[in-house]
Design an enzyme around this catalytic site. Structure first.
Site, PDB file in Angstrom:
ATOM      1  N   CYS A 146       9.971  -6.929 -27.655  1.00 22.20           N
ATOM      2  CA  CYS A 146       8.777  -6.166 -28.035  1.00 22.20           C
ATOM      3  C   CYS A 146       7.527  -6.571 -27.252  1.00 22.20           C
ATOM      4  O   CYS A 146       6.500  -5.902 -27.341  1.00 22.20           O
ATOM      5  CB  CYS A 146       8.521  -6.293 -29.533  1.00 22.20           C
ATOM      6  SG  CYS A 146       9.791  -5.507 -30.551  1.00 22.20           S
ATOM      7  N   HIS A 271       0.744  -5.408 -31.281  1.00 21.46           N
ATOM      8  CA  HIS A 271       2.080  -4.827 -31.413  1.00 21.46           C
ATOM      9  C   HIS A 271       2.235  -4.265 -32.819  1.00 21.46           C
ATOM     10  O   HIS A 271       1.875  -4.908 -33.808  1.00 21.46           O
ATOM     11  CB  HIS A 271       3.135  -5.901 -31.152  1.00 21.46           C
ATOM     12  CG  HIS A 271       4.524  -5.493 -31.534  1.00 21.46           C
ATOM     13  ND1 HIS A 271       5.079  -4.297 -31.143  1.00 21.46           N
ATOM     14  CD2 HIS A 271       5.469  -6.125 -32.288  1.00 21.46           C
ATOM     15  CE1 HIS A 271       6.310  -4.208 -31.633  1.00 21.46           C
ATOM     16  NE2 HIS A 271       6.565  -5.299 -32.325  1.00 21.46           N
ATOM     17  N   ASN A 301       8.036   1.055 -35.684  1.00 18.85           N
ATOM     18  CA  ASN A 301       8.010   0.001 -34.670  1.00 18.85           C
ATOM     19  C   ASN A 301       8.801   0.505 -33.460  1.00 18.85           C
ATOM     20  O   ASN A 301      10.019   0.602 -33.503  1.00 18.85           O
ATOM     21  CB  ASN A 301       8.644  -1.269 -35.250  1.00 18.85           C
ATOM     22  CG  ASN A 301       8.654  -2.432 -34.273  1.00 18.85           C
ATOM     23  OD1 ASN A 301       8.545  -2.250 -33.063  1.00 18.85           O
ATOM     24  ND2 ASN A 301       8.806  -3.639 -34.789  1.00 18.85           N
TER      25      ASN A 301
END
Length: 348
Positions: A146, A271, A301
């Site tokens: 990520c 994030h 996400n």
């Protein structure tokens, strides 16, 4: 000489999966536990259908209302790649290039960031460069989970600062819908598919990227994913605490390198792991929610691409609650499996 982000782009498919729609794919929803959790938080759960209860529970647990799943039947541009992840990256890159009328032939290097590429060789960066009409450019694929997009921009920043490159395209895309075990509710409710892109270039003005920081802290137990197998996450509360601490640390270090303090940041761009993590990070850094990106509610996400999709939408006025004016100082920070975590300070 400095480096600036000259353009951004993003791509989300057309298959919007809200929580009620997702419920039909979930096989082990613990209704009694969800009822207990929601009642403790003061929610009125009387007379709710099971899918309504699930919807309310997911919003409480991670703040996600919907996500987008991408599939082959959504591929519309027949001139692009046919692989799911690569196609999304290609579309985001097209968006970034066309937004500022950038000639693909001026791109000197392509970085494709992903941990779910469909094709390993030729690598996704080579593939996208070909379909975008980028000629005589170097290209590589990278993966820091990520953290990938922010790390990709960090690498591009350093490559341009070296004096060897003038303009670099960074792409990030992940197809999580085919890498989810829908029997694992902890991950099934979180992830979505999507892509983002950014063009970085040499800049003679003062505004641009001030600093980049990245580090790792190895942990294979709490978050991992093997080839051909779904993503796995264990120890949810500890993972969340680690994520908040890692992103806070990364941004503080990036601010230190930029010779500023975090309270000088105009907007926090973290994030989009889940809304709880985003809010706890903002609280820890003492940055108001109204100056914090919270796109996870409608994208889920989206792994490495989440930070870039949200940034692109905010810069282009697509988020009603967060419009970033020109000249704003941004603090970008992310964390990924590994653990990998990174921070960046830049002006847009």
């Amino acid at each position: 000489m400095s480096v600036r982000i000259v353009s951004t782009g993003s791509f989300l498919g057309s298959n919007v999966v809200d929580n009620k729609k997702l419920f039909s794919k979930i096989h082990n929803f613990d209704k009694e536990r969800a009822l207990e959790t929601l009642k403790k938080k003061g929610n009125d759960v009387q007379n709710l259908a099971d899918d309504e209860l699930f919807d309310l529970w997911v919003k409480q647990v991670c703040g996600v209302s919907q996500r987008v799943f991408f599939s082959e039947d959504q591929i519309e541009d027949k001139k692009g790649p046919t692989q799911l992840t690569e196609y999304m990256g290609y579309m985001a890159a097209k968006d970034a290039l066309s937004y500022k009328n950038i000639d693909p032939k001026t791109i000197q290097h392509v970085i494709f960031c992903s941990y779910t590429p469909i094709q390993l060789m030729p690598n996704p960066a080579c593939l996208c460069a070909h379909y975008l009409g980028i000629e005589n450019a170097s290209a590589f694929h990278m993966n820091t989970a990520c953290s990938s997009f922010l790390d990709g921009m960090g690498i591009a920043y350093m490559m341009i600062k070296s004096g060897e490159y003038d303009r670099i395209l960074v792409i990030s895309a992940d197809t999580m819908s085919i890498n989810i075990d829908f029997n694992d509710i902890t991950t099934a409710i979180l992830f979505g598919d999507g892509a983002c892109a950014a063009v970085l270039e040499r800049n003679t003005e003062k505004k641009g990227i001030y600093s980049y920081y990245s580090t790792t802290n190895y942990n294979n137990e709490m978050l991992n994913m093997d080839y051909g197998k779904p993503i796995r996450m264990s120890g949810g509360p500890l993972v969340q605490r680690n994520a908040v601490n890692a992103m806070s640390h990364s941004l503080e270090k990036a601010c230190e390198k930029a010779k500023i303090s975090p309270d000088q940041i105009d907007y926090l761009i973290p994030h989009q792991a889940n809304l709880r993590i985003v809010h706890r990070l903002a609280d820890k850094l003492n940055i108001p929610y109204e100056r914090t990106l919270q796109s996870v509610a409608y994208t889920g996400n989206v792994s490495g691409a989440s930070i870039g999709i949200g940034l692109d939408h905010a810069l282009k006025g697509k988020i009603e609650t967060l419009k970033i004016p020109k000249g704003s100082l941004l603090g970008l920070t992310t964390v990924g499996g590994g653990y990998t975590y990174s921070g960046m300070v830049c002006k847009v």
